[in-house]
Design a protein around this motif. Sequence first.
Motif, mmCIF file in Angstrom:
data_model
loop_
_atom_site.group_PDB
_atom_site.id
_atom_site.type_symbol
_atom_site.label_atom_id
_atom_site.label_comp_id
_atom_site.label_asym_id
_atom_site.label_seq_id
_atom_site.Cartn_x
_atom_site.Cartn_y
_atom_site.Cartn_z
ATOM 1 N N UNK A 176 -7.053 6.766 -27.512
ATOM 2 C CA UNK A 176 -6.272 6.929 -28.322
ATOM 3 C C UNK A 176 -5.625 6.382 -29.313
ATOM 4 N N UNK A 177 -5.261 5.125 -28.646
ATOM 5 C CA UNK A 177 -4.147 4.043 -29.493
ATOM 6 C C UNK A 177 -4.922 2.863 -29.779
ATOM 7 N N UNK A 230 -10.554 16.303 -19.759
ATOM 8 C CA UNK A 230 -10.546 14.870 -20.275
ATOM 9 C C UNK A 230 -11.246 13.873 -20.260
ATOM 10 N N UNK A 231 -12.141 14.000 -19.536
ATOM 11 C CA UNK A 231 -13.281 12.898 -19.348
ATOM 12 C C UNK A 231 -14.361 12.914 -21.114
ATOM 13 N N UNK A 232 -14.373 14.003 -21.330
ATOM 14 C CA UNK A 232 -15.695 13.837 -22.929
ATOM 15 C C UNK A 232 -14.306 13.300 -23.820
ATOM 16 N N UNK A 233 -13.453 14.032 -23.668
ATOM 17 C CA UNK A 233 -12.081 13.322 -24.555
ATOM 18 C C UNK A 233 -11.864 11.620 -24.600
ATOM 19 N N UNK A 234 -12.286 11.494 -23.507
ATOM 20 C CA UNK A 234 -11.571 10.006 -23.625
ATOM 21 C C UNK A 234 -12.689 8.943 -23.840
ATOM 22 N N UNK A 235 -14.436 9.792 -23.591
ATOM 23 C CA UNK A 235 -16.362 9.048 -24.291
ATOM 24 C C UNK A 235 -15.906 8.511 -25.822
ATOM 25 N N UNK A 259 -12.300 4.914 -30.935
ATOM 26 C CA UNK A 259 -10.907 3.989 -30.987
ATOM 27 C C UNK A 259 -11.872 1.946 -31.371
ATOM 28 N N UNK A 260 -12.567 1.861 -31.006
ATOM 29 C CA UNK A 260 -12.953 0.403 -30.356
ATOM 30 C C UNK A 260 -13.991 0.278 -31.840
ATOM 31 N N UNK A 261 -14.498 1.722 -32.351
ATOM 32 C CA UNK A 261 -15.513 1.699 -33.932
ATOM 33 C C UNK A 261 -14.306 0.898 -35.181
#
Length: 394
Positions: free
Chosen positions: A292-293, A256-261, A267-269
């Motif tokens: 991811x949204x 989770x942590x790795x994926x979220x980072x 996402x922000x890009x």
Amino acid sequence: MIYADNAATTRMSEAAINTMTELMKEGWGNPSSLYVHGQKAKEILEKAREEIAEIISAAPREIYFTSGGSEADNQAILSAAALGRKNGKMHIVSSAFEHHAVLHTLSKLEKEGFEITLLNVHEDGLIVPEEAAEAIRDDTCLVTVMYANNEIGTIQPIRKIGAVCREKGVLFHVDAVQAVGHIPVNVAEDNIDMLSASAHKFHGPKGVGFLYAKKGVRLSNLIEGGAQERGKRAGTENVPGIASMATALKEAVSKMQENTEHQTVMRDRLIAGLQRIPHCALNGDAVHRLPGNVNFCFEGIEGESLLLLLDDRGICASSGSACTSGSLDPSHVLLAIGRVHDVAHGSLRLSIGEEISEKEVDYMIQSVTEVVGYLRGFSPIWRDLMAGKKEFIL
Ligand SMILES: *Cc1c(COP(=O)(O)O)cnc(C)c1O
């Protein structure tokens, strides 16, 4: 192909597929049978229950396996309503942008005499806990609010809403289908009494999910029959599916942590790139948002044509939820956050996966920019906007 519709469903992980296929071959016994084959299936079932319970900080006996998120939502809400009816409490608090599994269940209850208060979802796609507190009455039997929205990805202040419910002694159900496996969910710390989750939203199989119901919360049955799931959900358990769900969830949580980072950066890009398109707006808060949204409205175009042209370019996206696509009504979620019909029609949801690359993000930015420009080129609404006959909203 770029798959950017992970809010609709996710691809099964390799590990989840392996568990499933192995158990279809080896774990096909009926967990209710007493001979070795059945008992082996029973062990697998209970191991999955323990693993899932631990991940959300519940006890194994508080986990009930269901056919997915919709069934769990229905069972949670109808159980609270049955208790409410018995105690003369026929008022339920929810929000206007819940999933249809929640909203349609509430409409059914409304026809049976329940009163429903839908909390205002603000322009940022968030509910205010103080407003939930104000909406609760002496005859309120349930508050049901989703953890994260499936269209605009906003993450609600669940812990605070839960604290309000605890203080007022009202049951609190959370549709956490978009949250479990993606952001930390802890039913104890979040003050949750009932919670719905679904395997196919975190790389597990379709048609399997679970309902958490805190010890002491009396569930009613949707399905009558045998005594499976502590008598609350009849039917021979989907052992391979349930075990595969546990495998998928363990994997999702461990990464989770790795994926979220990674996803947050991507996402922000994507958001920054799309924001350069004139007359568009991000739907939902930029920070309190699933990693991811991405969800945008573009003025002067139809979301459906945008999707078809993106499909031609190998991008799988959505205009909102899978349940409403194909219908001509604009999304109830976008209307709930105050988008007017014309604008809500031009929506695009890109729900990116964990494996998304920078190159793919840049390709999506370029494609959406070109397709929006192309569609505006022959849109009568856009022509009126440019000619000043209509005013821009975005
Ligand atoms: C997908 C989804 C559901 C329905 O889950 P199923 O397992 O497909 O029945 C319910 N609520 C939310 C928020 C969802 O995203």
